[in-house]
Design a protein around this motif. Structure first.
Motif, short mmCIF file in Angstrom:
data_model
loop_
_atom_site.label_atom_id
_atom_site.label_comp_id
_atom_site.label_asym_id
_atom_site.label_seq_id
_atom_site.Cartn_x
_atom_site.Cartn_y
_atom_site.Cartn_z
N ARG A 68 0.84 -1.20 0.00
CA ARG A 68 0.00 0.00 0.00
C ARG A 68 0.87 1.25 0.00
NH1 ARG A 68 -2.16 3.07 4.39
NH2 ARG A 68 -4.20 4.02 3.95
N ARG A 69 1.90 1.27 0.84
CA ARG A 69 2.80 2.43 0.92
C ARG A 69 3.47 2.70 -0.43
NH1 ARG A 69 7.44 2.17 5.32
NH2 ARG A 69 6.02 3.51 6.49
N ALA A 70 4.01 1.64 -1.07
CA ALA A 70 4.74 1.82 -2.31
C ALA A 70 3.82 2.29 -3.45
CB ALA A 70 5.43 0.52 -2.70
N LEU A 71 2.62 1.74 -3.52
CA LEU A 71 1.69 2.13 -4.58
C LEU A 71 1.23 3.57 -4.39
CD1 LEU A 71 -0.44 -1.14 -4.78
CD2 LEU A 71 1.22 -0.33 -6.47
N CYS A 72 0.93 3.97 -3.16
CA CYS A 72 0.52 5.35 -2.92
C CYS A 72 1.67 6.32 -3.19
CB CYS A 72 0.02 5.51 -1.49
SG CYS A 72 -1.63 4.82 -1.19
N ALA A 73 2.89 5.95 -2.83
CA ALA A 73 4.04 6.80 -3.10
C ALA A 73 4.23 7.04 -4.58
CB ALA A 73 5.30 6.19 -2.50
N ALA A 74 3.82 6.07 -5.40
CA ALA A 74 3.91 6.21 -6.84
C ALA A 74 2.71 6.94 -7.44
CB ALA A 74 4.05 4.84 -7.49
N GLY A 75 1.74 7.34 -6.60
CA GLY A 75 0.62 8.14 -7.06
C GLY A 75 -0.70 7.44 -7.16
#
Length: 354
Positions: A68-75
């Protein structure tokens, strides 16, 4: 969109993919809009390990929060609807009667609370239980497939306003690999297959864990999540997200400082890397246990399929990327061989490196 405009968008997005932070990054500092290659992508995230993330072994959903963190960080705009309890091994099981209830988690695991705070939906995290009222500590759980079908057939529209979404279903990160004969048991893979059955592209992610077989270091989840965000961004940039098949991605253990090797395109193996055992413990009772392959010379359960996922991952240390479908007939049958080959070429030659 005109072809020239589509090519320009792909080029700009791919440039952003190249600058996306790798797995060691865990910052919550907002990136410039042009550096967020998943901006505008609506993602349903689920798993088969639950949304609890409470065990010291990290086997009950910590990978979901890293992803979740990585996907949100990518937008990306990410909504989680995951099983209320651990549902490992449920495969494509569904619940045929009763009621499913969503319970929103308000206190996320320490360190993950602000990861998706600025997304349009607010990126809620829901656990799904099998109950006609509020979920309690002992409530039975929805299966992974239940969570996907519930989300796609009404819950996302009701809770996030996504009446025509999501654009992608992502499952995992599973605590342990899903390779060879285990694929049929995997709720992580089962949830991805449920998505493509509904016409939504899906990618399922799993990580190996350390040599103990029971502990799943945060470093493995973080490395897998970083690769996952870059892979999804690259597939999106090249217009390769498809509902014709799901992608199954297994990431090797890197917790001792070793590096993962480049992605290898694989098939589902025919061996048994982990299997259930049943030992008598009474006249009518049998205890459930596990057997494991060890990849020793002459080991009778070593995989024999040349391009097997287990061999690439467990013996050779590569990221394994495998196309999977709900058609489990022997051999290969595809109505979209061109797209399958394009995805393979991207993964093997142009995709992100570990």
């Amino acid at each position: 969109m005109r072809p020239t405009a589509r090519r320009a968008l792909a080029a700009a997005t791919f440039a952003a993919v190249l600058t996306l932070p790798g797995p060691a990054s865990a910052t919550t500092t907002p990136e410039p809009a042009h550096a967020r290659p998943l901006a505008g992508l609506r993602v349903l995230l689920t798993n088969d390990d639950s949304m609890r993330a409470a065990k010291a072994s990290h086997s009950d959903g910590l990978g979901l929060y890293e992803l979740r963190r990585a996907l949100c960080a990518a937008g990306a705009d990410v909504v989680v609807m995951a099983p209320w309890q651990v549902q490992s091994g449920k495969g494509t099981a569904v619940t045929n009667s009763g009621a499913l209830t969503l319970s929103r988690r308000t206190g996320l695991p320490a360190g993950y609370g602000d990861d998706c705070a600025r997304t349009p939906s607010g990126s809620p995290v829901y656990g799904v239980c099998l109950a006609a009222g509020p979920c309690g500590p002992g409530s039975p759980s929805a299966t992974p497939v239940d969570t996907v079908r519930l989300a796609l057939r009404g819950a996302l529209a009701a809770k996030a306003g996504w009446s025509d979404g999501p654009d992608l279903v992502v499952t995992g990160i599973n605590s342990g690999p899903n390779v060879s004969a285990q694929v049929n048991d995997s709720g992580t893979v089962g949830a991805a297959l449920a998505a493509v059955e509904e016409g939504v592209p899906a990618v399922a992610f799993s990580t190996t864990g350390d040599d103990s077989g029971v502990n799943f270091p945060r470093a493995d989840y973080r490395a897998t999540a970083g690769y996952a965000a870059r892979l999804v961004a690259g597939l999106r940039a090249h217009d390769l997200l498809t509902s014709r098949f799901a992608l199954k991605v297994d990431y090797p253990d890197v917790s001792a400082g070793q590096s993962a090797k480049a992605a290898r395109w694989t098939g589902v193996g025919h061996g048994q890397e982990v299997w259930h055992t049943y030992e008598p413990s009474g006249s009518d009772t049998f205890d459930i246990g596990y057997g494991f392959c060890e990849y020793r010379p002459g080991d009778a359960c070593t995989e024999t399929v040349p391009d097997a996922d287990a061999t690439a991952l467990l013996r050779d240390g590569h990221i394994s990327v495998t196309p999977v479908t709900t058609d489990r007939t022997y051999g290969v049958r595809s109505t979209d061989r061109h797209r399958l080959n394009r995805v393979r070429t991207y993964v093997e030659h142009d995709g992100p490196r570990p």
